[in-house]
Design a protein around this motif. Structure first.
Motif, PDB file in Angstrom:
ATOM      1  N   VAL A 201      28.798  67.936 -47.254  1.00 41.48           N
ATOM      2  CA  VAL A 201      30.010  68.105 -46.439  1.00 41.48           C
ATOM      3  C   VAL A 201      29.643  68.304 -44.958  1.00 41.48           C
ATOM      4  CG1 VAL A 201      31.966  69.661 -46.011  1.00 41.48           C
ATOM      5  CG2 VAL A 201      31.472  68.868 -48.330  1.00 41.48           C
TER       6      VAL A 201
ATOM      7  N   GLN B 165      30.623  65.388 -41.548  1.00 38.23           N
ATOM      8  CA  GLN B 165      31.320  65.606 -40.270  1.00 38.23           C
ATOM      9  C   GLN B 165      31.011  64.485 -39.274  1.00 38.23           C
ATOM     10  OE1 GLN B 165      33.590  67.790 -40.689  1.00 38.23           O
ATOM     11  NE2 GLN B 165      32.561  68.293 -42.614  1.00 38.23           N
TER      12      GLN B 165
ATOM     13  N   ASN C 151      35.020  64.328 -52.645  1.00 37.07           N
ATOM     14  CA  ASN C 151      35.200  64.372 -51.190  1.00 37.07           C
ATOM     15  C   ASN C 151      35.899  63.118 -50.668  1.00 37.07           C
ATOM     16  OD1 ASN C 151      33.595  66.878 -50.423  1.00 37.07           O
ATOM     17  ND2 ASN C 151      32.085  65.753 -51.630  1.00 37.07           N
TER      18      ASN C 151
ATOM     19  N   ASP D 287      38.708  63.332 -47.933  1.00 34.85           N
ATOM     20  CA  ASP D 287      38.175  63.717 -46.629  1.00 34.85           C
ATOM     21  C   ASP D 287      37.518  62.506 -45.949  1.00 34.85           C
ATOM     22  OD1 ASP D 287      37.493  65.458 -44.619  1.00 34.85           O
ATOM     23  OD2 ASP D 287      35.620  66.094 -45.568  1.00 34.85           O
TER      24      ASP D 287
ATOM     25  N   GLN E 180      40.086  60.046 -44.685  1.00 37.12           N
ATOM     26  CA  GLN E 180      40.707  60.526 -43.444  1.00 37.12           C
ATOM     27  C   GLN E 180      39.777  60.289 -42.254  1.00 37.12           C
ATOM     28  OE1 GLN E 180      41.456  64.708 -43.414  1.00 37.12           O
ATOM     29  NE2 GLN E 180      42.605  64.585 -41.514  1.00 37.12           N
ATOM     30  N   LYS E 181      38.489  60.570 -42.425  1.00 34.07           N
ATOM     31  CA  LYS E 181      37.540  60.403 -41.314  1.00 34.07           C
ATOM     32  C   LYS E 181      37.360  58.923 -40.962  1.00 34.07           C
ATOM     33  CE  LYS E 181      34.899  64.620 -41.353  1.00 34.07           C
ATOM     34  NZ  LYS E 181      35.669  65.490 -42.232  1.00 34.07           N
TER      35      LYS E 181
END
Ligand code: B16
Ligand code: MG
Length: 216
Positions: free
Chosen positions: A78, A82, A115, A118, A121-122
Motif C-alpha cells: 500500500v 501511493q 486493493n 484504490d 481510483q489512482k
C-alpha cells in the motif's frame, strides 16, 4: 453476441507486479526466506494468502504468523501504491477503454486484489468501469470461474455475452470455465489457451481488431 468486456487489473490494465514483488521481497528478507524475481512470476494473479504459501515454500508458519505476514506485506504494498498515477496505465489501455465505452459495450473489472478499488481510483479509470469485482467479492480464487461470474452478474450480462482479458494462466482457465471468450495478455506459453493472444497487450490494438478476431 458480445455485450461486455471484463478486465483483470494487474498485468492487463496496469503493472503492479513490481510493487507486489518489492513488498514480498522485503517481507521475505525480514523472515529470512529466499525470494527473487523468477519466483515472483508464480504469484501472477494469485491471491495474497496463496502468494505467501508459494513464497514460504514449506517454511513452517503458524496461522497467526501467516495473518501477520500477509498484513505486513500489504502495508509495504500500500505504501508503494501511493506512487501510482494515470501514467501507470499500460500502453493502449486508455484507448481501448474509451472505444468500449463509445461503442456502447459494458466494461467490468475482475481482480483478485483487495486493493483494486484504490488502484482504479489512482489510475483514474473509474468512469470507464460499469462494475468492480475484487478480492472481497468471492471466496474461490481463479481458476474457479466465480470472480468472472460475479462480474457478469454485476454488469447484468450472461457469461456468453462477456469477453475476459487476463494475463495469468489461471485467469484464462477461469474465463473459459465461466463460459466466456478470452483475450490472453502476454506470451503464448502462458496464455495460449485464450481465444486471442495479445503478446504486447493492447498497444496498437483497436476494438475493431478484437471484435473481428473473436467473431471471425
Ligand atoms: P492483494 P490481479 C492480483 O491482481 C495480483 O496479480 C497478485 O499478484 C496479488 O497477489 C493478488 O492480486 C492479490 O492482491 O494482495 O492486493 O489483495 O492480477 O487479479 O488484478
Ligand atoms: Mg493479472
Amino acid at each position: 453476441m458480445i455485450k461486455g468486456f471484463i478486465f483483470d487489473l494487474d498485468g492487463v490494465l496496469t503493472d503492479t507486479a513490481n510493487f507486489h514483488y518489492l513488498a514480498w521481497k522485503r517481507l521475505a528478507d525480514e523472515i529470512g526466506v529466499d525470494f527473487d524475481r523468477d519466483r515472483n512470476e508464480a504469484l501472477r494473479g494469485v491471491s495474497r494468502r496463496q502468494s505467501l504459501m508459494i513464497l514460504l515454500d514449506g517454511y513452517p508458519a503458524t496461522e497467526d504468523q501467516i495473518v501477520s505476514w500477509m498484513e505486513r506485506k500489504n502495508g509495504y504494498y500500500v505504501e508503494l501504491l501511493q506512487e501510482i498515477r494515470e501514467t501507470n496505465l499500460l500502453p493502449g489501455v486508455e484507448s481501448i477503454l474509451q472505444d468500449i465505452q463509445s461503442a456502447g459495450y459494458l466494461a467490468g473489472l475482475a481482480s483478485a486484489s483487495k486493493n483494486a478499488r484504490d488502484v482504479v481510483q489512482k489510475l483514474n479509470i473509474g468512469h470507464f468501469l460499469n462494475s468492480i469485482s475484487d478480492g472481497y467479492s468471492v471466496e474461490a480464487p481463479k481458476p474457479a470461474p466465480d470472480l468472472f461470474l460475479h462480474a457478469a452478474r454485476s454488469l447484468g450480462l450472461n457469461p456468453e455475452e462477456c469477453v475476459v482479458a487476463e494475463d495469468a494462466e489461471a485467469g484464462i482457465e477461469a474465463g473459459i470455465a465461466a463460459g466466456m471468450k478470452t483475450i490472453g495478455i502476454g506470451p503464448m506459453a502462458r496464455v495460449g489457451k485464450a481465444d486471442i493472444v495479445l503478446e504486447n497487450g493492447f498497444d496498437g490494438i483497436t476494438l475493431a481488431d478484437i471484435i473481428g478476431k473473436l467473431l471471425g
